[in-house]
Design a protein around this motif. Structure first.
Motif, PDB file in Angstrom:
ATOM      1  N   PHE A 247       0.844  -1.191   0.000  1.00  0.00           N
ATOM      2  CA  PHE A 247       0.000   0.000   0.000  1.00  0.00           C
ATOM      3  C   PHE A 247       0.882   1.244   0.000  1.00  0.00           C
ATOM      4  CE2 PHE A 247      -2.483   3.406   1.864  1.00  0.00           C
ATOM      5  CZ  PHE A 247      -3.708   3.268   1.219  1.00  0.00           C
ATOM      6  N   LEU A 248       0.664   2.113  -0.965  1.00  0.00           N
ATOM      7  CA  LEU A 248       1.393   3.376  -1.072  1.00  0.00           C
ATOM      8  C   LEU A 248       0.493   4.495  -0.556  1.00  0.00           C
ATOM      9  CD1 LEU A 248       3.038   2.992  -4.598  1.00  0.00           C
ATOM     10  CD2 LEU A 248       3.940   2.313  -2.365  1.00  0.00           C
ATOM     11  N   THR A 249       0.958   5.182   0.436  1.00  0.00           N
ATOM     12  CA  THR A 249       0.154   6.247   1.047  1.00  0.00           C
ATOM     13  C   THR A 249       0.329   7.543   0.258  1.00  0.00           C
ATOM     14  OG1 THR A 249       0.465   5.243   3.211  1.00  0.00           O
ATOM     15  CG2 THR A 249      -0.290   7.529   3.169  1.00  0.00           C
ATOM     16  N   PRO A 250      -0.769   8.134  -0.246  1.00  0.00           N
ATOM     17  CA  PRO A 250      -0.659   9.422  -0.955  1.00  0.00           C
ATOM     18  C   PRO A 250      -0.680  10.578   0.042  1.00  0.00           C
ATOM     19  CG  PRO A 250      -2.909   8.617  -1.086  1.00  0.00           C
ATOM     20  CD  PRO A 250      -2.131   7.568  -0.320  1.00  0.00           C
ATOM     21  N   ASP A 251      -0.141  11.712  -0.374  1.00  0.00           N
ATOM     22  CA  ASP A 251      -0.166  12.888   0.490  1.00  0.00           C
ATOM     23  C   ASP A 251      -1.511  13.594   0.449  1.00  0.00           C
ATOM     24  OD1 ASP A 251       0.144  13.784  -2.155  1.00  0.00           O
ATOM     25  OD2 ASP A 251       1.036  15.665  -1.485  1.00  0.00           O
ATOM     26  N   LYS A 252      -2.358  13.254  -0.515  1.00  0.00           N
ATOM     27  CA  LYS A 252      -3.691  13.839  -0.626  1.00  0.00           C
ATOM     28  C   LYS A 252      -4.723  12.737  -0.485  1.00  0.00           C
ATOM     29  CE  LYS A 252      -2.275  17.530  -3.810  1.00  0.00           C
ATOM     30  NZ  LYS A 252      -2.488  18.110  -5.167  1.00  0.00           N
ATOM     31  N   ARG A 253      -5.807  13.067   0.138  1.00  0.00           N
ATOM     32  CA  ARG A 253      -6.911  12.122   0.263  1.00  0.00           C
ATOM     33  C   ARG A 253      -8.022  12.397  -0.743  1.00  0.00           C
ATOM     34  NH1 ARG A 253      -5.179   7.615   2.428  1.00  0.00           N
ATOM     35  NH2 ARG A 253      -4.044   7.958   4.369  1.00  0.00           N
ATOM     36  N   MET A 254      -7.872  13.474  -1.522  1.00  0.00           N
ATOM     37  CA  MET A 254      -8.933  13.827  -2.451  1.00  0.00           C
ATOM     38  C   MET A 254      -8.340  14.579  -3.636  1.00  0.00           C
ATOM     39  SD  MET A 254     -12.422  15.954  -1.646  1.00  0.00           S
ATOM     40  CE  MET A 254     -12.830  14.790  -0.335  1.00  0.00           C
ATOM     41  N   VAL A 255      -8.776  14.210  -4.822  1.00  0.00           N
ATOM     42  CA  VAL A 255      -8.360  14.873  -6.059  1.00  0.00           C
ATOM     43  C   VAL A 255      -9.626  15.245  -6.827  1.00  0.00           C
ATOM     44  CG1 VAL A 255      -7.175  14.606  -8.278  1.00  0.00           C
ATOM     45  CG2 VAL A 255      -6.146  13.688  -6.191  1.00  0.00           C
ATOM     46  N   THR A 256      -9.641  16.438  -7.388  1.00  0.00           N
ATOM     47  CA  THR A 256     -10.809  16.918  -8.116  1.00  0.00           C
ATOM     48  C   THR A 256     -10.718  16.522  -9.584  1.00  0.00           C
ATOM     49  OG1 THR A 256     -11.041  18.787  -6.605  1.00  0.00           O
ATOM     50  CG2 THR A 256     -12.147  18.960  -8.734  1.00  0.00           C
ATOM     51  N   LEU A 257     -11.796  15.967 -10.080  1.00  0.00           N
ATOM     52  CA  LEU A 257     -11.886  15.600 -11.487  1.00  0.00           C
ATOM     53  C   LEU A 257     -12.496  16.764 -12.251  1.00  0.00           C
ATOM     54  CD1 LEU A 257     -11.795  13.596 -13.849  1.00  0.00           C
ATOM     55  CD2 LEU A 257     -14.011  12.725 -13.105  1.00  0.00           C
ATOM     56  N   ASP A 258     -11.654  17.471 -12.991  1.00  0.00           N
ATOM     57  CA  ASP A 258     -12.130  18.553 -13.848  1.00  0.00           C
ATOM     58  C   ASP A 258     -11.289  18.562 -15.114  1.00  0.00           C
ATOM     59  OD1 ASP A 258      -9.709  19.529 -12.967  1.00  0.00           O
ATOM     60  OD2 ASP A 258     -10.560  21.134 -11.737  1.00  0.00           O
ATOM     61  N   GLU A 259     -11.541  19.509 -15.963  1.00  0.00           N
ATOM     62  CA  GLU A 259     -10.856  19.539 -17.251  1.00  0.00           C
ATOM     63  C   GLU A 259      -9.365  19.787 -17.078  1.00  0.00           C
ATOM     64  OE1 GLU A 259     -10.751  18.953 -21.268  1.00  0.00           O
ATOM     65  OE2 GLU A 259     -12.443  18.703 -19.881  1.00  0.00           O
ATOM     66  N   ALA A 260      -8.990  20.620 -16.126  1.00  0.00           N
ATOM     67  CA  ALA A 260      -7.572  20.931 -15.928  1.00  0.00           C
ATOM     68  C   ALA A 260      -6.807  19.711 -15.434  1.00  0.00           C
ATOM     69  CB  ALA A 260      -7.429  22.092 -14.934  1.00  0.00           C
TER      70      ALA A 260
END
Length: 712
Positions: A247-260
């Motif tokens: 398991f690789l722990t990310p520094d973010k728990r949330m990423v926004t799905l948008d065009e950018a």
């Protein structure tokens, strides 16, 4: 042999000192710890070609006793010890009976301090230079390290952290650098609390033996005067199994799905997976088996100093951590597992407001001093940081936060001075705002009072008709603006309407008037008084005589003035209040001229010899000035009796041709009793009274009998 080598080294060092200083200063030096005594003449080792006094220590802040033996005889000038950052001199140098100079030293950090030296000086005689000797010191320590692991199972490519036990953990060198061998990679790290950790990364399958070679900060002294910095090697057997997903722990728990983020990617930092290749793209799917849905792509950019990897994540689909793990794949082969939320961009589709005791409404109007619940609906709301411009959000047990719905409790201060409060998300306006309007609730009508010749009274205290027995000069309605708002309850402007009706004694309508849009604003005691400034606010009284064509003082007896005061329904969302003020012009008695027809009267003439009552006479005619009396408990209802005085023509309608028909005219005082039925047209009252006859020698008489009454 060791003693011979030490003695030779001391003689050599003393010879060098004499050659340099010409006059020797120290004959010997001794250090005494709590367990042993070390002398320069006996306990020396050669360090980088220089004889050095060694001593064993157990603590970094070890305290020792130092004795300096000078070469000269007693009576010479005193010795002094130069200050150093490596130790603290606890006592002054004092001369002992045996000629030695004694003091105590407390070392600061024996493990980390390097090149510890004692510099001893003695002032020379007049014209001579100061004598100086330097004694190098070497702390040596015994350090034991052991490794005990209850779990001997490892997996290829998976790092495992074990704890090392040591008698002197500070003396173990922990560089944190990886040592690479054919079967294992390992490194030793030290935590802030001083605990030693061994990081192991296996490479080959099967039963393998891990050999860990450690170094010490302070050496151990071995036979022959050799210094050894290598600690005994640690050996531990492990069973190494095939790789399992790490398991690789990310520094973010949330990423926004948008065009950018879909085109350029979002920065993401992951643990170093060991098998990562820089500048390579990995596929992210929602299942370990091949053929999973494509959630996104991960591009490894560069390694970071904290053993992590900077990546670019390009999301293509949404994902929730509750839906399962995400798998990093290369050529459909799962290498690692991770998890984070990939949510759509925060979008608000609707906002609703819940007032206390009401239902959810799409109207975003709120009032000062009010606490409301605001419900926002849309997408990606769970990650949003909503707040309201200049309005506090109150924590509440009923607050809801999901990806599609957020409920917040908001309090509008009484002193809020703006017309709207914008709904913000992380400092950015969302396009929605709460409209702040003044309270406009119907207040009980106790702030309206009426005066009609007496002291003004609140109209809510007038329950039922008011009977007033005097002339009504005017009916005036007054308003109390300070009776509307308070610090705990706000009502705002009051919009009233007045319907004025006057009725005569028979209940027939005489006149009607209607006054609409009477606006009463809260007074200066209201916290919102400055926000009620309006030219339409009424401050003067409302007079009925200013509105009626027939004035109140010109109304007949038993006339009624009916005023209906109510809130204008179109101005409020709640039902308003209604109060009816009814004023009746009552009278106690009534005076009138009455013509009646007494019939069958029994009369008795006073002084007549026989003294008997006459027989029933014919129909008489009575004209009386008569008083009628009203019932005080009823409106315009007479009592069943009357009293009057006037003339009576006895037997006025007697058709008997006999001249002795007892016709006569008299002045009388009569009391009559009438039936109480108001709907009777023909009545038969009873008469009782007496008087004075004008045409008879017996003038005084009394009478009693019925009569006939006709009501048209």
């Amino acid at each position: 042999m060791l003693r011979l080598l030490g003695a030779f080294a001391v003689l050599l060092w003393l010879g060098v000192g004499r050659a340099q200083a010409q006059v020797p200063l120290l004959r010997d030096v001794s250090l005494r710890t709590d367990t042993a005594t070390y002398q320069l003449s006996r306990h020396t080792v050669i360090v980088q070609g220089e004889p050095t006094l060694f001593f064993w220590f157990r603590r970094d802040d070890e305290t020792v006793e130092l004795r300096l033996y000078p070469e000269r005889v007693a009576g010479d000038k005193p010795l002094r010890l130069r200050k150093s950052a490596d130790f603290q001199q606890l006592d002054s140098l004092t001369r002992e009976p045996d000629g030695a100079w004694r003091t105590r030293l407390k070392f600061q950090d024996l493990t980390s301090s390097q090149f510890i030296r004692l510099v001893v000086e003695q002032p020379g005689a007049t014209g001579e230079e100061t004598l100086r000797d330097v004694v190098p010191l070497l702390p040596v320590a015994y350090t034991a390290v052991s490794l005990r692991s209850a779990d001997d199972e490892l997996f290829v490519g998976e790092e495992k952290v074990l704890e090392l036990n040591s008698s002197n953990p500070r003396n173990v060198r922990a560089t944190g650098e990886w040592v690479r061998t054919e079967e294992f990679d390992y490194r030793v790290t030290r935590e802030p609390n001083g605990t030693l950790r061994l990081h192991v990364l296996p490479k080959q399958l099967g039963r393998r033996t891990l050999t860990v070679k450690l170094q010490s900060e302070r050496p151990m002294l071995q036979s022959g005067g050799r210094l050894n910095y290598a600690l005994p090697a640690l050996r531990q057997e492990f069973t190494v199994k095939a790789t399992r997903l790490r398991f690789l722990t990310p520094d973010k728990r949330m990423v926004t799905l948008d065009e950018a983020s879909r085109r350029r990617g979002a920065e993401l930092i992951l643990d170093n997976g060991r098998f990562f290749e820089l500048r390579r793209t990995y596929r992210i799917e929602d299942q370990e088996e091949p053929g999973g849905a494509l959630i996104g792509e991960l591009f490894t950019r560069q390694y970071l100093s904290n053993d992590r990897v900077l990546c670019y994540l390009r999301p293509y689909n949404t994902h929730r951590q509750t839906e399962g793990y995400l798998y990093l794949k290369l050529n459909d082969q799962a290498l690692y597992v991770t998890n984070l939320d990939i949510t759509p961009k925060t979008t608000i589709s609707g906002v609703q407001v819940l007032h206390r005791g009401g239902d959810w409404t799409s109207s975003l109007s709120v009032s000062p001093g009010e606490t409301v619940d605001v419900r926002l609906e849309g997408e990606g709301l769970q990650k949003a940081r909503f707040h309201f411009e200049d309005l506090p959000v109150i924590p509440s047990d009923s607050s809801i936060r999901t990806d599609s719905r957020v409920v917040l409790r908001v309090q509008v201060p009484v002193t809020f001075d703006k017309r709207k409060s914008t709904v913000m998300n992380a400092g950015q306006a969302t396009g929605y705002a709460l409209s702040v309007r003044e309270f406009q609730r119907p207040h009980p009508l106790d702030f309206v009072s009426v005066s009609y010749g007496e002291t003004a009274r609140p109209i809510t205290q007038l329950n039922g008709p008011v009977l007033f027995g005097h002339t009504v000069r005017d009916v005036v309605f007054n308003f109390n603006p300070n009776g509307l708002d308070s610090d705990k309850a706000l009502y705002g402007k009051q919009f009233l309407s007045f319907e004025i009706r006057t009725l005569n004694a028979k209940g027939e309508l005489v006149e009607i008037r209607t006054v609409d849009n009477v606006v009463i604003c809260p007074g200066d005691n209201s916290p919102r008084s400055v926000f009620y400034q309006d030219k339409a606010c009424r401050t003067d009284a409302l007079s009925l005589n200013a509105l009626l064509s027939r004035k109140t003082y010109d109304l007949d007896e038993w006339s009624r003035i009916i005023v209906t005061v109510k809130h204008q329904a179109g101005q409020y969302s709640d039902p308003g209040f209604t109060q009816v003020v009814e004023l009746v012009l009552k009278r106690t008695y009534k005076f009138d001229i009455d013509i009646s027809f007494p019939a069958g009267l029994l009369t008795r003439k006073l002084g007549e010899p026989n003294g008997n009552y006459t027989s029933f006479g014919g129909i008489s005619l009575a004209t009386l000035a008569q008083f009628s009396f009203y019932n005080p408990e009823k409106i315009n209802r007479l009592r069943p009796y009357k009293v009057g005085a006037g003339f009576v023509a006895l037997n006025a309608f007697n058709l008997n041709p006999d001249n002795n028909a007892n016709r006569d005219l008299g002045i009388v005082i009569l009391g009559s009793v009438y039936p109480t039925r108001r709907d009777a047209k023909l009545t038969f009252p009873l008469y009782l009274g007496g008087g004075y006859l004008l045409n008879n020698k017996y003038h005084w008489f009394v009478l009693f009998g019925p009569g006939i009454g006709v009501r048209l």
